[in-house]
Design a protein around this motif. Structure first.
Motif, PDB file in Angstrom:
ATOM      1  N   SER A  13     -32.528  12.397 -38.012  1.00 22.16           N
ATOM      2  CA  SER A  13     -31.292  12.663 -38.738  1.00 22.16           C
ATOM      3  C   SER A  13     -31.371  12.033 -40.121  1.00 22.16           C
ATOM      4  CB  SER A  13     -30.089  12.128 -37.961  1.00 22.16           C
ATOM      5  OG  SER A  13     -30.239  10.746 -37.719  1.00 22.16           O
ATOM      6  N   CYS A  14     -30.595  12.571 -41.031  1.00 24.80           N
ATOM      7  CA  CYS A  14     -30.573  12.054 -42.395  1.00 24.80           C
ATOM      8  C   CYS A  14     -30.075  10.628 -42.374  1.00 24.80           C
ATOM      9  CB  CYS A  14     -29.689  12.928 -43.283  1.00 24.80           C
ATOM     10  SG  CYS A  14     -30.552  14.421 -43.795  1.00 24.80           S
ATOM     11  N   SER A  39     -32.772  21.005 -39.267  1.00 20.98           N
ATOM     12  CA  SER A  39     -31.348  21.211 -39.532  1.00 20.98           C
ATOM     13  C   SER A  39     -31.152  21.663 -40.972  1.00 20.98           C
ATOM     14  CB  SER A  39     -30.553  19.924 -39.277  1.00 20.98           C
ATOM     15  OG  SER A  39     -30.752  18.991 -40.312  1.00 20.98           O
ATOM     16  N   SER A  42     -30.732  18.629 -43.369  1.00 20.67           N
ATOM     17  CA  SER A  42     -32.008  18.034 -43.782  1.00 20.67           C
ATOM     18  C   SER A  42     -32.728  18.938 -44.769  1.00 20.67           C
ATOM     19  CB  SER A  42     -32.894  17.770 -42.563  1.00 20.67           C
ATOM     20  OG  SER A  42     -32.325  16.774 -41.752  1.00 20.67           O
TER      21      SER A  42
END
Length: 73
Positions: A13-14, A39, A42
């Protein structure tokens, strides 16, 4: 011909994909870096980071809803 560096940031995840991308392009005067993300967030954040650093970005849809970003400078 230069080698392509691959950053596999799928499942992260970011801001992790952006940090890994910055690390890969840091200090490179030119080359090709392939970044794999899973995603849209991202994809957008990595694209923005690379473009700000002067890299051109090509985004390709990959199987399974992933994205392959090819950064060139």
């Amino acid at each position: 011909m230069s080698e392509t560096t691959t950053v596999d940031a799928r499942g992260l995840s970011c801001p992790q994909p952006v940090l890994l991308t910055r690390q890969a392009i840091s200090g490179l005067a030119e080359g090709v870096v392939e970044v794999l993300v899973d995603s849209g967030t991202s994809r957008d954040n990595v694209s923005r980071c690379a473009q700000t650093a002067g890299w051109t970005v090509t985004v390709q849809d990959a199987p399974g809803g992933d994205y392959r970003l090819v950064l060139r400078k």
